[in-house]
Each structure stands twice: as structure tokens, then as C-alpha cells.
Design a protein around this motif. Structure first.
Motif, short mmCIF file in Angstrom:
data_model
loop_
_atom_site.label_atom_id
_atom_site.label_comp_id
_atom_site.label_asym_id
_atom_site.label_seq_id
_atom_site.Cartn_x
_atom_site.Cartn_y
_atom_site.Cartn_z
N ILE A 97 0.84 -1.19 0.00
CA ILE A 97 0.00 0.00 0.00
C ILE A 97 0.88 1.25 0.00
O ILE A 97 1.68 1.46 0.91
N VAL A 98 0.76 2.04 -1.06
CA VAL A 98 1.51 3.29 -1.18
C VAL A 98 0.51 4.41 -1.46
O VAL A 98 -0.20 4.37 -2.47
N ASP A 99 0.46 5.38 -0.57
CA ASP A 99 -0.48 6.51 -0.69
C ASP A 99 -1.91 6.02 -0.86
O ASP A 99 -2.69 6.56 -1.66
N GLY A 100 -2.24 4.96 -0.12
CA GLY A 100 -3.60 4.45 -0.13
C GLY A 100 -3.95 3.57 -1.32
O GLY A 100 -5.10 3.13 -1.45
N LYS A 101 -2.97 3.30 -2.19
CA LYS A 101 -3.23 2.49 -3.38
C LYS A 101 -2.38 1.23 -3.37
O LYS A 101 -1.27 1.22 -2.84
N GLU B 117 -2.50 -6.05 6.52
CA GLU B 117 -3.66 -6.39 7.34
C GLU B 117 -4.23 -5.14 8.00
O GLU B 117 -5.46 -4.99 8.13
N GLU B 118 -3.36 -4.22 8.40
CA GLU B 118 -3.81 -2.98 9.04
C GLU B 118 -4.59 -2.09 8.07
O GLU B 118 -5.37 -1.24 8.48
N HIS B 119 -4.37 -2.31 6.76
CA HIS B 119 -5.11 -1.55 5.75
C HIS B 119 -6.42 -2.26 5.36
O HIS B 119 -7.06 -1.89 4.38
N LEU C 92 -6.88 -5.47 4.44
CA LEU C 92 -6.80 -6.58 3.47
C LEU C 92 -6.75 -7.91 4.21
O LEU C 92 -6.03 -8.06 5.19
N LYS C 93 -7.52 -8.85 3.74
CA LYS C 93 -7.52 -10.19 4.33
C LYS C 93 -7.02 -11.24 3.34
O LYS C 93 -6.52 -12.29 3.74
N ARG C 94 -7.15 -10.94 2.07
CA ARG C 94 -6.72 -11.87 1.02
C ARG C 94 -5.89 -11.09 0.02
O ARG C 94 -6.34 -10.08 -0.52
N ILE C 95 -4.66 -11.54 -0.21
CA ILE C 95 -3.72 -10.77 -1.03
C ILE C 95 -3.07 -11.65 -2.09
O ILE C 95 -3.11 -12.88 -2.02
N TRP C 96 -2.45 -10.98 -3.04
CA TRP C 96 -1.65 -11.69 -4.04
C TRP C 96 -0.27 -11.99 -3.45
O TRP C 96 0.36 -11.10 -2.87
N VAL C 97 0.16 -13.21 -3.61
CA VAL C 97 1.48 -13.61 -3.12
C VAL C 97 2.20 -14.39 -4.22
O VAL C 97 1.58 -14.87 -5.17
N THR C 98 3.49 -14.49 -4.08
CA THR C 98 4.27 -15.34 -4.98
C THR C 98 5.07 -16.32 -4.12
O THR C 98 5.63 -15.94 -3.10
N PRO C 99 5.08 -17.59 -4.49
CA PRO C 99 5.82 -18.56 -3.69
C PRO C 99 7.31 -18.33 -3.81
O PRO C 99 7.80 -17.90 -4.86
#
Length: 237
Positions: free
Chosen positions: A172-176, A196-198, A200-207
Motif C-alpha cells: 500500500i503506497v499513498d492508499g493504493k 492487514e492494518e489496511h 486486506l484479508k486476502r492478497i496476491w502472493v508469490t511462492p
């Protein structure tokens, strides 16, 4: 069976076993013991001495590529194009273990003019580049396609991400939401907490896919198929 073929078989066996074990430890702990590269490099040095004593070194010029490849790999590691220290050490050790093109019966089928250690590395890069389309296919099946994230990873709950070897692709940068390709730190706990503080509960990740896996596949393919990249360029030309 002549001495050259015997040495090539030993190199193939040693490389496959050590890289295979390194893949196992890398998947389990994301580390590979330094002793593996000491064993690989030492074995390569002994085999080179045997090959020299028995007069089976066909082209001494290939030995000059050992330090060249080591320097190139170190530079790539230093600037961050090779992320793991174990990956760099593995490629350097392979340069000592396998400095010459092998000749195992009718294999490899597509050798090239490039040094054999470099072919192992370039094969690994080709295999690694197959990962993005694999992610896209996986995400398309799950109907979770959002570019460019879908090419680099998949969605996961933050709680699950804390238990897995994955890096967040979002920040999250400047709310985006912004794409993050390279992590700032191997430990992503603070990064996940921030997301999580913003809300978000489900995010994009890379293994955290160990490059050791493509390296092992590239090594075996170099012995069997040959130079993948050179074959592609040759076909296009």
C-alpha cells in the motif's frame, strides 16, 4: 566404456544427487548447506585431475571459462539478478564439476558452441520463465485473473501466508495497491501486518520458488537435450 564416458556419468550422478538434495533442503527450509558446494567443487577438481592425467581433456580452452562464469555469476548475484547465495554457489560449483560438454552415447542431442556450465544456467532460466504462464493458467482456472499479479503468483489469505514460504506481491503506497516484485526483506511478517492494518484479508502472493529446482531441471536437460536457448535461436534464424 572409455574413461571420458565414465567421468561424464560420474559428473551427471554427482550433480543430480547434490542438486536434488539441495532442492529438498531448499523446499523445506529455503537454505542449502555450503558443504554441498564444497563436495561438488572438490569432486569436479578431482575429476579434472584424473582427466588431465589420462590425457582425455579435449579442449583446454573450456577451462578458461570456469573463472569467467564464476565472475559473471558473482556479478549477477551482487546486482540482485540471482537472489539466493546458494544458487550462485551451485552454479560456480557446476562450472568446476562440468566444464566440458559430455558425450553419453547419443546424448546430449543438441549441443552448442556455448560453454557447458553456461548452457546449464541458460536452460535453468528458460525453465524459470515457464513459471509466469503456469501461474496465469492456474489463476484462470480459479477465475482470479488480475494483471500483472496473475503472472507472478496467486491469491492467499494473509493468515495462511504467514505459515507459508511466500512473498506478498502487494504494497500500500499513498492508499493504493502497488506491485512489489522483489521483497525488501526475507522476513515478510511486518509487510503482512501492514497489509492487514489496511483492511486486506486476502492478497496476491508469490511462492518463494527455489531457483535450485529450475537449476536441477536445466542440468538434467543439458545432459539429455542439450542447449535449449541455442536451439530456439537456431530454429528462429
Amino acid at each position: 566404456m572409455d574413461i571420458s564416458t565414465t567421468l561424464d556419468i560420474i559428473r551427471l550422478a554427482v550433480g543430480t544427487i547434490i542438486l536434488g538434495y539441495a532442492c529438498y533442503t531448499d523446499l523445506k527450509t529455503r537454505t542449502a548447506p555450503n558443504i554441498l558446494w564444497i563436495i561438488m567443487g572438490s569432486t569436479g577438481a578431482v575429476l579434472l585431475i584424473i582427466q588431465f592425467i589420462t590425457g582425455n581433456i579435449q579442449n583446454l580452452l573450456y577451462l578458461a571459462f570456469i573463472p569467467i562464469i564464476m565472475i559473471v555469476v558473482y556479478i549477477l548475484f551482487y546486482i540482485g539478478l540471482i537472489f539466493g547465495g546458494a544458487d550462485a554457489k551451485a552454479i560456480m560449483s557446476l562450472a568446476i564439476l562440468c566444464p566440458f560438454w559430455p558425450s553419453l552415447f547419443n546424448f546430449p542431442q543438441h549441443p552448442s558452441m556455448m560453454p557447458f556450465p553456461w548452457t546449464i544456467f541458460s536452460n535453468s532460466i528458460v525453465i524459470f520463465l515457464l513459471i509466469p504462464p503456469s501461474f496465469l493458467l492456474y489463476n484462470a482456472i480459479k477465475r482470479e485473473v488480475e494483471f500483472p499479479f496473475a503472472l507472478l503468483g496467486y491469491k492467499m489469505d494473509i493468515e495462511e501466508a504467514r505459515k507459508r514460504f511466500v512473498w506478498p506481491l502487494e504494497k500500500i503506497v499513498d492508499g493504493k495497491r502497488k506491485l512489489v516484485i522483489m521483497p525488501e526483506d526475507f522476513d515478510t511478517s511486518e509487510h503482512l501486518k501492514e497489509l492487514e492494518e489496511h483492511g486486506l484479508k486476502r492478497i496476491w502472493v508469490t511462492p518463494k520458488v527455489p531457483f535450485m529446482i529450475p537449476l536441477l531441471i536445466g542440468f538434467v536437460l543439458a545432459y539429455t537435450y542439450g542447449d535449449i536457448l541455442f536451439s530456439i535461436v537456431d530454429y528462429l534464424i
